[in-house]
Design an enzyme around this catalytic site. Structure first.
Site, PDB file in Angstrom:
ATOM      1  N   ARG A 183      -5.936   6.865  -3.115  1.00  0.00           N
ATOM      2  CA  ARG A 183      -5.746   5.540  -2.521  1.00  0.00           C
ATOM      3  C   ARG A 183      -5.399   5.672  -1.036  1.00  0.00           C
ATOM      4  O   ARG A 183      -5.840   4.868  -0.220  1.00  0.00           O
ATOM      5  CB  ARG A 183      -4.665   4.768  -3.267  1.00  0.00           C
ATOM      6  CG  ARG A 183      -5.058   4.369  -4.681  1.00  0.00           C
ATOM      7  CD  ARG A 183      -3.976   3.529  -5.332  1.00  0.00           C
ATOM      8  NE  ARG A 183      -3.823   2.254  -4.658  1.00  0.00           N
ATOM      9  CZ  ARG A 183      -2.701   1.532  -4.682  1.00  0.00           C
ATOM     10  NH1 ARG A 183      -1.631   1.973  -5.342  1.00  0.00           N
ATOM     11  NH2 ARG A 183      -2.642   0.375  -4.057  1.00  0.00           N
ATOM     12  N   CYS A 242       4.387   1.980   0.509  1.00  0.00           N
ATOM     13  CA  CYS A 242       3.558   2.314  -0.646  1.00  0.00           C
ATOM     14  C   CYS A 242       2.519   1.212  -0.768  1.00  0.00           C
ATOM     15  O   CYS A 242       1.990   0.740   0.230  1.00  0.00           O
ATOM     16  CB  CYS A 242       4.415   2.465  -1.898  1.00  0.00           C
ATOM     17  SG  CYS A 242       5.449   1.020  -2.257  1.00  0.00           S
TER      18      CYS A 242
END
Length: 286
Positions: A183, A242
Site C-alpha cells: 500500500r 497510516c
C-alpha cells in the site's frame, strides 16, 4: 494508583485486578471490513469486567469525505465518553483487542491525548490472556456510575494536513507510514481511492513491532529498528501516520516502549491526505 503507561502483561493485569486499586479494562476488538465483528467477539468471551469500546462509535467521529476514515472526535466529546464509562482521574486503564494491539493502541493514544497518563495496552491481547491460563467471561458488566474524569493538558502531539504538506519542502520532520509495504508503494490499495504515500515518508509496518509470539519486541530491539529507519532522529522530529490514524498509534506505542517519546501523530493520515485536491503523492518504495 497503578502506573502502567505503555504495556502490561497478562499476569500483571491479573494481579492488578486482584489488588482492588481503581482499574478499568476496555476491549477494543474490531475488524475494518466488518464493523460489528468486535462486538460479537466481545460477546463470545472477554476479560472479566471489561467493557467494549467501538472504534467507529467512540474512538472516531463523523466522516465528511475529506477528514479521513477514522477522524478524531473532539477532546471534549471523548473525555465525556470516558467519564460515562466510569473513568476517574486516578483510574488505571488497560486496553486490549484481538488484533495485536492495533485498535487498543488507538485508545491508549487517545487517553494520553486527553491528558490521562495511566493507560496501558495488554501485551499480546486476548490471546496472551488465554495463553497465561486466565479465564474469559461472557457476563456483561452493569451500567457504570459516571466517572469524574475531566480533560487535562494533552500528553501527545498532533500535526495537521497543512503542517505535513509544508514539511515536504522543509523536511524538518520525517514521516513514518505504518501501512503494509504494498500500500505504501501504491499497489493493491483497497481501503482508499488513491494509492501511494506522502512524499518523503518512510515505511514502518506496524506489525513489525511484534515478535512471533504476538507480543511487542524488547525495547532495545525496537529502538534499533526505528533508529535504522530514521537514521537516529530524535522522536520530536518524527511524525507517524497510516491509513486512517489507527495503526500509526501502534508505532507510537512501540516508540514509547523503545524510549523514543514525543513523536507526533498525523490523525487524518493517508485517507485524509489522498482526499485533498492537489495533494502531492509519491509511489514506489521511496
Amino acid at each position: 494508583m497503578i502506573t502502567f503507561d505503555t504495556l502490561i502483561s497478562a499476569d500483571e493485569l491479573a494481579a492488578a485486578q486482584k489488588s482492588g486499586a481503581p482499574l478499568m479494562v476496555l476491549d477494543c476488538s474490531f475488524e475494518l471490513t466488518d464493523p460489528q465483528a468486535g462486538q460479537r467477539a466481545y460477546d463470545s468471551g472477554h476479560l472479566p469486567g471489561a467493557r467494549y469500546v467501538h472504534l467507529d462509535q467512540v474512538l472516531s467521529t463523523t466522516k465528511t469525505g475529506r477528514n479521513g476514515r477514522h477522524p478524531l472526535p473532539s477532546r471534549e466529546t471523548f473525555a465525556a465518553a470516558m467519564a460515562a464509562l466510569g473513568l476517574d482521574a486516578d483510574t488505571q486503564v488497560v486496553a486490549y483487542d484481538n488484533a495485536g494491539g492495533m485498535y487498543a493502541a488507538r485508545l491508549w493514544w487517545m487517553l494520553r491525548w486527553a491528558g490521562h497518563p495511566a493507560v496501558a495496552v495488554l501485551d499480546g491481547g486476548i490471546a496472551a490472556w488465554k495463553a497465561a491460563g486466565h479465564a474469559l467471561s461472557q457476563d456483561a458488566p452493569g451500567a457504570p456510575a459516571p466517572g469524574s474524569f475531566r480533560l487535562k493538558p494533552s500528553l501527545v502531539t498532533t500535526v495537521s494536513y497543512d503542517e505535513v504538506q509544508a514539511n515536504i519542502d522543509s523536511a524538518e520532520r520525517l514521516v513514518l507510514d505504518a501501512r503494509a509495504p504494498d500500500r505504501f508503494r501504491g499497489e493493491n490499495e483497497t481501503m482508499d481511492p488513491i494509492g501511494g504515500h506522502i512524499p518523503g515518508a518512510r515505511n514502518r509496518l506496524f506489525k513489525d513491532n511484534l515478535g512471533a509470539d504476538g507480543r511487542f519486541k524488547p525495547a532495545a530491539q525496537l529502538r534499533r529498528e526505528f533508529d535504522a529507519i530514521t537514521e537516529g532522529r530524535p522522536a520530536a522530529q518524527l511524525v507517524n501516520q497510516c491509513g486512517s490514524g489507527v495503526t500509526a498509534c501502534h508505532n507510537l506505542l512501540a516508540m514509547e516502549v523503545a524510549g523514543l517519546r514525543g513523536a507526533a501523530l498525523y490523525p487524518g493520515s493517508w485517507s485524509e491526505w489522498s482526499a485533498q485536491p492537489g495533494a502531492p503523492i509519491a509511489t514506489g518504495a521511496a
